[in-house]
Design an enzyme around this catalytic site. Structure first.
Site, mmCIF file in Angstrom:
data_model
loop_
_atom_site.group_PDB
_atom_site.id
_atom_site.type_symbol
_atom_site.label_atom_id
_atom_site.label_comp_id
_atom_site.label_asym_id
_atom_site.label_seq_id
_atom_site.Cartn_x
_atom_site.Cartn_y
_atom_site.Cartn_z
ATOM 1 N N TYR A 232 1.007 -1.145 -0.026
ATOM 2 C CA TYR A 232 -0.048 0.107 0.244
ATOM 3 C C TYR A 232 0.908 1.321 0.004
ATOM 4 O O TYR A 232 2.084 1.144 0.246
ATOM 5 C CB TYR A 232 -0.894 0.229 1.253
ATOM 6 C CG TYR A 232 -0.580 0.461 2.574
ATOM 7 C CD1 TYR A 232 -0.351 1.659 3.199
ATOM 8 C CD2 TYR A 232 0.418 -0.459 3.202
ATOM 9 C CE1 TYR A 232 0.100 2.075 4.320
ATOM 10 C CE2 TYR A 232 1.185 -0.050 4.525
ATOM 11 C CZ TYR A 232 0.800 1.027 4.851
ATOM 12 O OH TYR A 232 1.454 1.364 5.988
ATOM 13 N N LYS B 202 6.559 -2.141 1.843
ATOM 14 C CA LYS B 202 5.388 -1.292 2.300
ATOM 15 C C LYS B 202 4.123 -2.348 2.274
ATOM 16 O O LYS B 202 3.431 -2.104 1.281
ATOM 17 C CB LYS B 202 5.191 -0.031 1.900
ATOM 18 C CG LYS B 202 4.201 0.991 2.945
ATOM 19 C CD LYS B 202 4.146 2.397 2.336
ATOM 20 C CE LYS B 202 3.155 3.072 3.181
ATOM 21 N NZ LYS B 202 3.723 3.375 4.478
ATOM 22 N N GLU C 232 12.345 2.226 14.369
ATOM 23 C CA GLU C 232 11.246 3.194 13.787
ATOM 24 C C GLU C 232 10.078 3.260 14.396
ATOM 25 O O GLU C 232 9.839 2.342 15.368
ATOM 26 C CB GLU C 232 10.793 3.012 12.250
ATOM 27 C CG GLU C 232 10.279 1.695 12.021
ATOM 28 C CD GLU C 232 10.113 1.433 10.375
ATOM 29 O OE1 GLU C 232 10.346 2.378 9.718
ATOM 30 O OE2 GLU C 232 10.046 0.246 10.242
ATOM 31 N N LEU D 286 11.262 1.146 6.803
ATOM 32 C CA LEU D 286 10.544 1.684 5.691
ATOM 33 C C LEU D 286 11.359 2.945 5.228
ATOM 34 O O LEU D 286 11.813 3.843 5.770
ATOM 35 C CB LEU D 286 9.193 2.083 6.140
ATOM 36 C CG LEU D 286 8.435 2.544 4.979
ATOM 37 C CD1 LEU D 286 8.102 1.233 3.765
ATOM 38 C CD2 LEU D 286 6.903 3.166 5.121
#
Length: 286
Positions: free
Chosen positions: A33, A150, A182, A206
Protein backbone atom coordinates in the site's frame (compact mmCIF):
# COMPACT_ATOMS: atom_id res chain seq x y z
CA UNK A 1 -22.89 11.82 1.25
CA UNK A 2 -20.72 8.73 0.81
CA UNK A 3 -17.24 8.74 -0.64
CA UNK A 4 -16.51 7.69 -4.17
CA UNK A 5 -13.83 4.99 -4.16
CA UNK A 6 -11.89 3.18 -6.87
CA UNK A 7 -12.10 -0.60 -7.19
CA UNK A 8 -10.52 -2.44 -10.10
CA UNK A 9 -11.27 0.14 -12.77
CA UNK A 10 -14.56 1.49 -11.44
CA UNK A 11 -15.48 4.54 -9.39
CA UNK A 12 -18.28 3.52 -7.04
CA UNK A 13 -19.95 4.76 -3.82
CA UNK A 14 -18.11 3.27 -0.84
CA UNK A 15 -21.12 1.22 0.26
CA UNK A 16 -21.16 -0.52 -3.13
CA UNK A 17 -17.43 -1.36 -3.15
CA UNK A 18 -16.70 -5.09 -3.06
CA UNK A 19 -13.59 -7.30 -3.04
CA UNK A 20 -13.66 -11.10 -3.20
CA UNK A 21 -13.37 -13.09 0.04
CA UNK A 22 -10.65 -15.03 -1.77
CA UNK A 23 -8.51 -11.95 -2.29
CA UNK A 24 -4.97 -12.68 -1.11
CA UNK A 25 -4.75 -9.33 0.64
CA UNK A 26 -7.62 -10.47 2.87
CA UNK A 27 -6.43 -14.04 3.35
CA UNK A 28 -2.63 -13.71 3.33
CA UNK A 29 -1.82 -10.00 3.76
CA UNK A 30 -0.33 -10.50 0.29
CA UNK A 31 -0.28 -6.92 -0.88
CA UNK A 32 1.30 -3.50 -0.56
CA UNK A 33 0.00 0.00 0.00
CA UNK A 34 0.86 3.68 -0.20
CA UNK A 35 -0.64 6.78 1.40
CA UNK A 36 -0.29 10.11 -0.40
CA UNK A 37 -1.16 13.38 1.33
CA UNK A 38 -3.27 16.08 -0.26
CA UNK A 39 -2.74 19.77 0.52
CA UNK A 40 -4.66 22.49 -1.27
CA UNK A 41 -6.27 19.83 -3.45
CA UNK A 42 -2.87 18.74 -4.79
CA UNK A 43 -0.79 15.60 -4.24
CA UNK A 44 2.35 15.68 -2.09
CA UNK A 45 5.40 13.63 -3.16
CA UNK A 46 3.36 11.56 -5.62
CA UNK A 47 6.38 10.52 -7.71
CA UNK A 48 8.15 9.15 -4.64
CA UNK A 49 5.12 7.13 -3.62
CA UNK A 50 4.69 5.73 -7.13
CA UNK A 51 8.35 4.68 -7.30
CA UNK A 52 8.21 3.03 -3.87
CA UNK A 53 5.01 1.23 -4.86
CA UNK A 54 6.77 -0.21 -7.89
CA UNK A 55 9.72 -1.29 -5.74
CA UNK A 56 7.50 -2.94 -3.12
CA UNK A 57 5.58 -4.82 -5.79
CA UNK A 58 8.80 -5.94 -7.46
CA UNK A 59 10.16 -7.28 -4.16
CA UNK A 60 7.03 -9.45 -3.92
CA UNK A 61 7.20 -10.55 -7.58
CA UNK A 62 4.24 -8.45 -8.63
CA UNK A 63 4.08 -6.07 -11.57
CA UNK A 64 2.75 -2.52 -11.52
CA UNK A 65 -0.97 -2.78 -12.29
CA UNK A 66 -0.82 0.35 -14.47
CA UNK A 67 1.48 3.20 -15.37
CA UNK A 68 2.36 5.95 -12.92
CA UNK A 69 0.49 8.40 -15.17
CA UNK A 70 -2.67 6.30 -14.94
CA UNK A 71 -2.29 6.09 -11.16
CA UNK A 72 -1.87 9.87 -11.03
CA UNK A 73 -5.06 10.33 -13.04
CA UNK A 74 -6.98 8.11 -10.60
CA UNK A 75 -5.63 10.02 -7.61
CA UNK A 76 -6.65 13.32 -9.15
CA UNK A 77 -10.09 12.01 -10.07
CA UNK A 78 -10.70 10.85 -6.51
CA UNK A 79 -9.59 14.22 -5.13
CA UNK A 80 -12.04 15.94 -7.48
CA UNK A 81 -14.95 13.55 -6.95
CA UNK A 82 -14.65 13.77 -3.17
CA UNK A 83 -13.79 17.46 -2.92
CA UNK A 84 -10.61 16.86 -0.92
CA UNK A 85 -8.67 19.98 0.04
CA UNK A 86 -6.58 18.46 2.84
CA UNK A 87 -6.43 14.75 3.44
CA UNK A 88 -4.97 11.52 2.18
CA UNK A 89 -5.40 8.94 -0.55
CA UNK A 90 -4.91 5.30 0.36
CA UNK A 91 -3.82 2.90 -2.40
CA UNK A 92 -3.65 -0.88 -2.03
CA UNK A 93 -2.54 -3.48 -4.54
CA UNK A 94 -2.87 -7.20 -3.79
CA UNK A 95 -2.01 -10.35 -5.68
CA UNK A 96 -5.68 -10.75 -6.53
CA UNK A 97 -8.40 -13.32 -6.03
CA UNK A 98 -7.60 -16.73 -7.58
CA UNK A 99 -10.96 -18.21 -6.56
CA UNK A 100 -9.79 -20.34 -3.63
CA UNK A 101 -7.33 -20.24 -0.76
CA UNK A 102 -3.82 -21.62 -1.31
CA UNK A 103 -0.40 -20.78 0.14
CA UNK A 104 1.13 -21.02 -3.35
CA UNK A 105 0.93 -17.91 -5.50
CA UNK A 106 -1.93 -17.97 -8.02
CA UNK A 107 -1.27 -18.17 -11.77
CA UNK A 108 0.64 -15.17 -13.10
CA UNK A 109 -2.33 -14.09 -15.23
CA UNK A 110 -4.51 -13.60 -12.13
CA UNK A 111 -5.59 -9.93 -12.18
CA UNK A 112 -4.23 -7.83 -9.33
CA UNK A 113 -6.70 -6.11 -7.03
CA UNK A 114 -6.36 -2.31 -7.01
CA UNK A 115 -8.27 -0.22 -4.48
CA UNK A 116 -8.04 3.50 -3.68
CA UNK A 117 -10.02 5.70 -1.35
CA UNK A 118 -9.77 9.19 0.13
CA UNK A 119 -9.70 10.36 3.73
CA UNK A 120 -10.79 13.94 4.32
CA UNK A 121 -8.59 15.59 6.99
CA UNK A 122 -9.30 19.33 7.30
CA UNK A 123 -6.51 21.11 9.17
CA UNK A 124 -3.98 18.39 8.39
CA UNK A 125 -1.12 20.84 7.82
CA UNK A 126 -2.02 23.13 10.72
CA UNK A 127 -2.37 20.36 13.29
CA UNK A 128 -2.42 21.72 16.87
CA UNK A 129 -0.57 18.56 17.94
CA UNK A 130 2.54 19.81 16.11
CA UNK A 131 2.62 22.83 18.42
CA UNK A 132 2.68 20.68 21.57
CA UNK A 133 4.43 17.49 20.41
CA UNK A 134 3.67 13.84 21.07
CA UNK A 135 4.72 11.29 23.69
CA UNK A 136 6.04 7.81 22.85
CA UNK A 137 6.90 4.58 24.63
CA UNK A 138 9.37 1.91 23.47
CA UNK A 139 8.34 -1.62 22.56
CA UNK A 140 10.22 -4.64 21.24
CA UNK A 141 10.40 -4.83 17.45
CA UNK A 142 9.22 -8.34 16.55
CA UNK A 143 8.18 -7.72 12.94
CA UNK A 144 9.39 -9.73 9.97
CA UNK A 145 12.75 -8.85 8.45
CA UNK A 146 11.62 -6.97 5.30
CA UNK A 147 10.30 -3.75 6.73
CA UNK A 148 11.52 -1.91 3.65
CA UNK A 149 8.57 -3.40 1.73
CA UNK A 150 5.40 -1.43 2.48
CA UNK A 151 3.14 -4.45 2.92
CA UNK A 152 -0.35 -4.58 4.44
CA UNK A 153 1.02 -6.78 7.27
CA UNK A 154 0.26 -4.18 9.92
CA UNK A 155 -0.93 -6.26 12.88
CA UNK A 156 2.07 -5.60 15.13
CA UNK A 157 2.22 -1.86 14.38
CA UNK A 158 -1.50 -1.75 15.22
CA UNK A 159 -0.79 -3.58 18.46
CA UNK A 160 1.98 -1.08 19.16
CA UNK A 161 -0.44 1.82 18.69
CA UNK A 162 -2.77 0.17 21.20
CA UNK A 163 0.08 -0.40 23.67
CA UNK A 164 0.80 3.32 23.45
CA UNK A 165 -2.86 4.20 23.89
CA UNK A 166 -3.11 1.94 26.93
CA UNK A 167 -0.04 3.68 28.38
CA UNK A 168 -1.70 7.06 27.87
CA UNK A 169 0.68 8.26 25.16
CA UNK A 170 0.52 8.86 21.43
CA UNK A 171 2.75 6.29 19.75
CA UNK A 172 5.46 3.66 20.18
CA UNK A 173 9.04 3.45 18.94
CA UNK A 174 10.18 -0.08 18.18
CA UNK A 175 13.54 -1.29 19.48
CA UNK A 176 15.71 -4.11 18.16
CA UNK A 177 19.14 -5.11 19.49
CA UNK A 178 19.13 -2.09 21.77
CA UNK A 179 18.48 0.51 19.07
CA UNK A 180 15.37 2.24 17.76
CA UNK A 181 14.24 1.04 14.35
CA UNK A 182 11.21 3.27 13.70
CA UNK A 183 7.78 4.25 14.96
CA UNK A 184 4.66 2.20 14.35
CA UNK A 185 3.90 4.21 11.20
CA UNK A 186 6.74 6.69 10.92
CA UNK A 187 10.50 7.20 10.87
CA UNK A 188 12.21 8.31 14.11
CA UNK A 189 14.82 11.02 14.75
CA UNK A 190 16.67 12.75 17.56
CA UNK A 191 18.64 15.99 17.60
CA UNK A 192 21.80 16.38 19.72
CA UNK A 193 24.10 19.40 19.65
CA UNK A 194 22.54 20.52 16.38
CA UNK A 195 22.97 17.15 14.63
CA UNK A 196 19.94 15.28 13.31
CA UNK A 197 20.35 11.55 13.95
CA UNK A 198 18.20 8.87 12.29
CA UNK A 199 18.67 5.21 11.45
CA UNK A 200 20.29 4.49 8.09
CA UNK A 201 18.33 2.84 5.27
CA UNK A 202 18.29 -0.95 5.20
CA UNK A 203 15.74 -3.76 5.30
CA UNK A 204 15.21 -2.86 8.98
CA UNK A 205 13.09 0.23 8.29
CA UNK A 206 10.69 1.62 5.73
CA UNK A 207 12.35 3.91 3.22
CA UNK A 208 10.09 6.84 4.04
CA UNK A 209 9.20 9.22 1.23
CA UNK A 210 8.77 12.04 3.74
CA UNK A 211 12.05 10.96 5.36
CA UNK A 212 13.91 11.38 2.07
CA UNK A 213 12.42 14.82 1.47
CA UNK A 214 13.08 16.04 5.01
CA UNK A 215 16.71 14.91 4.95
CA UNK A 216 17.19 16.58 1.58
CA UNK A 217 15.72 19.83 2.89
CA UNK A 218 17.87 19.56 6.03
CA UNK A 219 21.01 19.24 3.89
CA UNK A 220 19.96 22.19 1.76
CA UNK A 221 19.48 24.21 4.96
CA UNK A 222 23.04 23.21 5.95
CA UNK A 223 21.86 21.17 8.92
CA UNK A 224 24.14 18.32 9.96
CA UNK A 225 22.67 14.82 9.52
CA UNK A 226 24.07 11.55 10.88
CA UNK A 227 22.46 8.31 9.71
CA UNK A 228 23.01 5.65 12.38
CA UNK A 229 21.08 3.72 15.03
CA UNK A 230 20.35 5.43 18.34
CA UNK A 231 19.15 4.09 21.68
CA UNK A 232 16.21 5.02 23.86
CA UNK A 233 18.67 6.44 26.38
CA UNK A 234 20.13 8.71 23.69
CA UNK A 235 16.64 9.84 22.79
CA UNK A 236 15.84 10.67 26.41
CA UNK A 237 19.07 12.69 26.61
CA UNK A 238 18.55 14.42 23.26
CA UNK A 239 17.86 18.11 22.75
CA UNK A 240 14.92 17.28 20.48
CA UNK A 241 13.17 14.32 18.89
CA UNK A 242 10.65 14.01 16.08
CA UNK A 243 9.00 11.67 13.61
CA UNK A 244 8.17 11.96 9.91
CA UNK A 245 5.45 10.37 7.81
CA UNK A 246 3.12 11.23 4.95
CA UNK A 247 0.27 11.95 7.36
CA UNK A 248 2.16 13.80 10.13
CA UNK A 249 4.86 15.51 8.01
CA UNK A 250 7.37 16.50 10.75
CA UNK A 251 5.97 15.90 14.25
CA UNK A 252 7.93 16.77 17.42
CA UNK A 253 8.35 14.16 20.17
CA UNK A 254 8.53 15.63 23.68
CA UNK A 255 8.58 12.52 25.88
CA UNK A 256 10.15 9.05 25.52
CA UNK A 257 9.29 6.32 28.04
CA UNK A 258 8.22 8.92 30.58
CA UNK A 259 11.36 11.04 30.28
CA UNK A 260 11.06 14.60 29.01
CA UNK A 261 13.03 15.31 25.85
CA UNK A 262 14.82 18.65 25.89
CA UNK A 263 12.55 21.37 27.28
CA UNK A 264 9.44 19.26 26.93
CA UNK A 265 8.27 21.49 24.08
CA UNK A 266 8.80 21.22 20.31
CA UNK A 267 12.34 22.32 19.50
CA UNK A 268 13.61 24.73 16.82
CA UNK A 269 15.02 22.08 14.48
CA UNK A 270 11.78 20.11 14.21
CA UNK A 271 9.74 23.29 13.92
CA UNK A 272 11.96 24.63 11.14
CA UNK A 273 11.97 21.33 9.24
CA UNK A 274 8.16 21.15 9.41
CA UNK A 275 7.93 24.70 8.10
CA UNK A 276 10.36 24.00 5.24
CA UNK A 277 8.74 20.67 4.37
CA UNK A 278 5.24 22.12 4.15
CA UNK A 279 6.38 25.12 2.13
CA UNK A 280 8.50 23.14 -0.34
CA UNK A 281 5.96 20.32 -0.66
CA UNK A 282 3.13 22.72 -1.40
CA UNK A 283 5.27 24.40 -4.06
CA UNK A 284 6.06 21.04 -5.70
CA UNK A 285 2.58 19.50 -5.31
CA UNK A 286 0.84 18.26 -8.45
Amino acid sequence: MSRIVYVNGDYVPEEEAKVSIFDRGFLMADGVYEVTSVLGGKLIDFDGHAKRLERSLSELDMAMPMSADDLLAIHRELVAKNGIDEGMIYLQVTRGAPGDRDFAFPPEDTPLTVVLFTQNKPGLADSPVAKQGIKVISIEDIRWGRRDIKTVQLLYPSMGKMMAKKAGVDDAWMVEDGAVTEGTSNNAYIVKNGTIITRQLSTDILHGITRAAVLRFAAEAQMKVEERPFTIEEAQDADEAFITSASTFVMPVVEVDGATVGTGRPGPVAARLREIYLEESRNAAI
